[in-house]
Design a protein around this motif. Sequence first.
Motif, PDB file in Angstrom:
ATOM      1  N   GLU A 348      26.903  34.868  55.672  1.00 10.48           N
ATOM      2  CA  GLU A 348      28.000  35.072  54.910  1.00 10.48           C
ATOM      3  C   GLU A 348      29.263  34.456  55.335  1.00 10.48           C
ATOM      4  O   GLU A 348      30.046  34.209  54.339  1.00 10.48           O
ATOM      5  CB  GLU A 348      28.310  36.671  55.263  1.00 10.48           C
ATOM      6  CG  GLU A 348      27.067  37.704  54.753  1.00 10.48           C
ATOM      7  CD  GLU A 348      27.191  39.068  55.600  1.00 10.48           C
ATOM      8  OE1 GLU A 348      26.943  39.833  54.656  1.00 10.48           O
ATOM      9  OE2 GLU A 348      27.327  38.955  56.468  1.00 10.48           O
ATOM     10  N   THR A 351      29.005  30.794  53.500  1.00  7.70           N
ATOM     11  CA  THR A 351      29.188  30.641  52.044  1.00  7.70           C
ATOM     12  C   THR A 351      30.377  31.388  51.391  1.00  7.70           C
ATOM     13  O   THR A 351      30.567  31.636  50.215  1.00  7.70           O
ATOM     14  CB  THR A 351      28.105  31.222  51.517  1.00  7.70           C
ATOM     15  OG1 THR A 351      27.698  32.477  51.806  1.00  7.70           O
ATOM     16  CG2 THR A 351      26.740  30.609  51.667  1.00  7.70           C
ATOM     17  N   LEU A 355      31.045  30.916  47.557  1.00 10.85           N
ATOM     18  CA  LEU A 355      29.804  31.702  47.155  1.00 10.85           C
ATOM     19  C   LEU A 355      29.536  31.902  45.762  1.00 10.85           C
ATOM     20  O   LEU A 355      28.603  31.806  45.243  1.00 10.85           O
ATOM     21  CB  LEU A 355      30.036  33.297  47.456  1.00 10.85           C
ATOM     22  CG  LEU A 355      29.206  34.410  47.381  1.00 10.85           C
ATOM     23  CD1 LEU A 355      28.067  34.068  48.357  1.00 10.85           C
ATOM     24  CD2 LEU A 355      29.804  35.638  47.847  1.00 10.85           C
ATOM     25  N   VAL A 364      25.189  37.498  43.157  1.00  9.67           N
ATOM     26  CA  VAL A 364      24.866  36.460  44.286  1.00  9.67           C
ATOM     27  C   VAL A 364      23.176  36.541  44.119  1.00  9.67           C
ATOM     28  O   VAL A 364      22.238  37.444  43.948  1.00  9.67           O
ATOM     29  CB  VAL A 364      25.115  36.881  45.404  1.00  9.67           C
ATOM     30  CG1 VAL A 364      24.607  35.793  46.444  1.00  9.67           C
ATOM     31  CG2 VAL A 364      26.653  37.104  45.759  1.00  9.67           C
ATOM     32  N   GLU A 369      21.386  31.159  47.862  1.00  9.21           N
ATOM     33  CA  GLU A 369      22.208  31.200  48.986  1.00  9.21           C
ATOM     34  C   GLU A 369      21.804  30.677  50.248  1.00  9.21           C
ATOM     35  O   GLU A 369      22.239  30.026  51.111  1.00  9.21           O
ATOM     36  CB  GLU A 369      22.949  32.600  49.139  1.00  9.21           C
ATOM     37  CG  GLU A 369      24.266  32.634  50.184  1.00  9.21           C
ATOM     38  CD  GLU A 369      24.511  34.052  50.412  1.00  9.21           C
ATOM     39  OE1 GLU A 369      23.958  35.052  49.815  1.00  9.21           O
ATOM     40  OE2 GLU A 369      25.480  34.211  51.170  1.00  9.21           O
TER      41      GLU A 369
ATOM     42  N   VAL B 204      29.586  39.085  44.417  1.00  9.09           N
ATOM     43  CA  VAL B 204      30.451  38.143  44.928  1.00  9.09           C
ATOM     44  C   VAL B 204      31.625  39.174  45.278  1.00  9.09           C
ATOM     45  O   VAL B 204      32.289  39.298  46.586  1.00  9.09           O
ATOM     46  CB  VAL B 204      31.182  37.270  44.182  1.00  9.09           C
ATOM     47  CG1 VAL B 204      32.241  36.435  44.678  1.00  9.09           C
ATOM     48  CG2 VAL B 204      30.031  36.196  43.815  1.00  9.09           C
ATOM     49  N   ARG B 207      30.784  41.104  48.560  1.00 10.82           N
ATOM     50  CA  ARG B 207      31.129  40.261  49.888  1.00 10.82           C
ATOM     51  C   ARG B 207      32.541  40.102  50.035  1.00 10.82           C
ATOM     52  O   ARG B 207      32.934  40.273  51.336  1.00 10.82           O
ATOM     53  CB  ARG B 207      30.358  38.920  49.511  1.00 10.82           C
ATOM     54  CG  ARG B 207      30.351  38.049  50.798  1.00 10.82           C
ATOM     55  CD  ARG B 207      29.292  38.423  51.539  1.00 10.82           C
ATOM     56  NE  ARG B 207      27.687  38.411  50.993  1.00 10.82           N
ATOM     57  CZ  ARG B 207      27.053  37.168  50.847  1.00 10.82           C
ATOM     58  NH1 ARG B 207      27.368  36.036  51.200  1.00 10.82           N
ATOM     59  NH2 ARG B 207      25.836  37.338  50.056  1.00 10.82           N
TER      60      ARG B 207
END
Lengths: 493, 331
Positions: A348, A351, A355, A364, A369, B204, B207
């Motif tokens: 995590e 990226t 991302l 994602v 990834e 995204v 995250r």
Amino acid sequence: MQVAMKGISKAFGPVKVLEGVDFSIVGGEIHALMGENGAGKSTLMKILSGVYTPDAGSIVVDGKPTAMRSTTDAESHGIAIIHQELNLIPQLSVMENLFLGREPQRFGVLDSKRMRVEAAIWLNKVGGSQIDTAREAGTLSIGQQQLVEIARSLSLNAQVLIMDEPTAALTDKEIDTLFQIMADLRSHGIAIVYVSHRMEEMFRICDKVSVLRDGHFVGERMVRETNFDEIVKLMIGRELQQRFPAREVEPGAVRFKVEDLADENKISHIHFEVRAGELLGVAGLMGSGRSEILRTLFGLRKKTSGQVRLDGATLDLRNPTDAIAAGIGFVTEDRKSQGLVLGMSVRENATLVHLSEYARAGIVNSQAENEAVHQLISELHIHTRDSELEVKSLSGGNQQKVVFAKWLAKPPKVLLLDEPTRGVDVGGKAEIYQIMNRLAASGTAIVMVSSELPEVLAMSDRILVMNEGRQAAIFSAKTTTQQQIMTAASGGL
Amino acid sequence: MSPLENAVLEKVHLPSGVTRLNPQRKALLQKLGPLVGLVAICIGLAFMSPDFLTIGNVMDVARQVSINAMIAFGMTLVILLGGIDLSVGSILAVSSVLMAMLLHAGHSSVLAVAVGILAGAFMGWVNGIVIAPGKVAPFIATLATMTLLRGVALVLSQGSPISDFSSDFFSMLGGGYFLTLIPVPVVSMLVVFALFWFVLKKTVFGRHVYATGGNAEAARLSGVKTDRVQILVYTLSGIMAAIAGVILTSRLNSAQPTAGAGYELDAIAAVVLGGTSLAGGRGWIFGTLVGALLIGVLNNGLNLLGVSAFYQQVIKGAVILLAVLLDRSDK
């Protein structure tokens, strides 16, 4: 006073951190404890200072076996530790910190007069007579806070003083002061354990050096009888091929050009250009505006004048997002507070910047990834069992490689580096230099701020020297010397 | 150590010094602790009260849980950021009163619901603006809007409930059944749960929520627009409070300006019971669902057993304390 640790072992769960380590120190010496990150230096010192109890082994103080069950125990035997992260309470005054937990009292009421007088006496002994005992500790400089901690240890009658990376956050001048005080304490028969990565400092101030590797004791040397190469070999278990790997590319066309850059108060009149594949080093004293150049270029500080061009196009950088979109990367000075999200995994973190490269409509693609992360891990030689491990479980050097990975997921046109090898051990440093060289070879223009002059000299093509917010000079790294840089940095020419 | 992990370790009898569980498996077991607690309480209640494991009762519990769960889903994101939203109960009340006024004025229920949810979004957005670019501590900012919006609900309704809406669609939202068995709010809750799970796990934005909560400075320096993330999260929290308002208003067939008082605490309890850290950066939405169910089952079970309302509070508080202590003990 003489303290000997014999056959010390310590494991955390299944992980053996120390195995049968011997370490001894006598009054009147400054003894360096060296080793790579994770070699067990901190654990050994935490055992000596009563923070941890060993699984096996003994500690002998002046011939008597002694158990250190707590820090109070250790303090009563004259052993005190000064941690890298200082332990003062910032809101309390200097004297309140000095006597915390054992405040002088009269009839159950604080005796502030005695506290003030005694605080001044102890501060005086460590050359801190100019420190106001009533001032809030948090308002002192790091160097001054350290003096307060040393004074506190001495007031506890410490005979063995453990200093963990004491110079990490100090200016060169503060380091000079600290070393004078250390020498003074030594002449009064106090033993100092100096835990550090910094080889140059070890040779400058220490009498003896002990080296740990992977939890084992690998040797003790008299400092004047050894040399850099021998210590490095002891630390990493092999000869270091090259401390600073050479770069074999000729810089190309001008890539990044900064004209008349200024911010609101810290820097002004900054001009420089960096070619594709070139590394511009930035040297200067702490507070001279080195980091502020990078932070302004990355859109973190307000620019009040100046033009920034990348590949001929003028950039308007108002925030990090602008800078990243333009192709600028920034490896920050403090990786724990600014570089990494410590509770997130290696994947995590790696990226985080790019991302969206692996996402479509905000969703994602885990496979893309993961593939990218595994490629980065192998390219950058990041040592981790699993990309899903929390990044905080990695060693300093590997954490720093993850910070690089964040920016390399999509090769940057310009990479700004602020102290890229701080807190990284010798072996890790060489690997990070290689990463920098590979980036340069691929055409990235690199600007590197560093306090370590040997690093600046060896890794840069040219060196910009800062003095009080202005640029004092730009030297070619091939023809300049440490002496010349220091002179320019302190305002002489 | 969680109860489940204890149980596993006791069974296996590994010699000391041998690697027992790798960190990820251990973390997973710890995460599943609340679920084990929930199952244990359910089994206990099934033995103690014959009425507990009937389909009717289970569906009732699920419907009661849905309101708290909706708010708690939004609250999970807020808490993942290291923030807190105390204003959700007041947002619920304002949305509820607005919807009732529109319904009474003869507008369609679709319009009423849309306005109610948009209003919730707006109120949450204001929280986000005050907290992110305004740099006010979330606790203080939402404490102020909690009071302010409660006042707005009272002003709009002039202090009295607005009741009786003659809309079948609107009463279906809180009181209807899907396939004549599952209450509509329960279906909505599960759909929203799946959506939040997906957002946190796969997008995204999700995250960026974890990164901002884990280390806002590092996230910002990595190009994450942390202010925007925060504003969005508080807006979502407002939306979720408004959706809970829709369910409550529909179910009661009445909008009360005092509705939702104290709901913020139930939502926070559900999030924390589910293992999400108040420090930010760590947690998951499944835990929140389990936490909300735990609170709901406990309420229901204590009622079935005829425990007095006074003791119920004592027991609920004790369970929350115990759960949080168990979660902490291994860290």
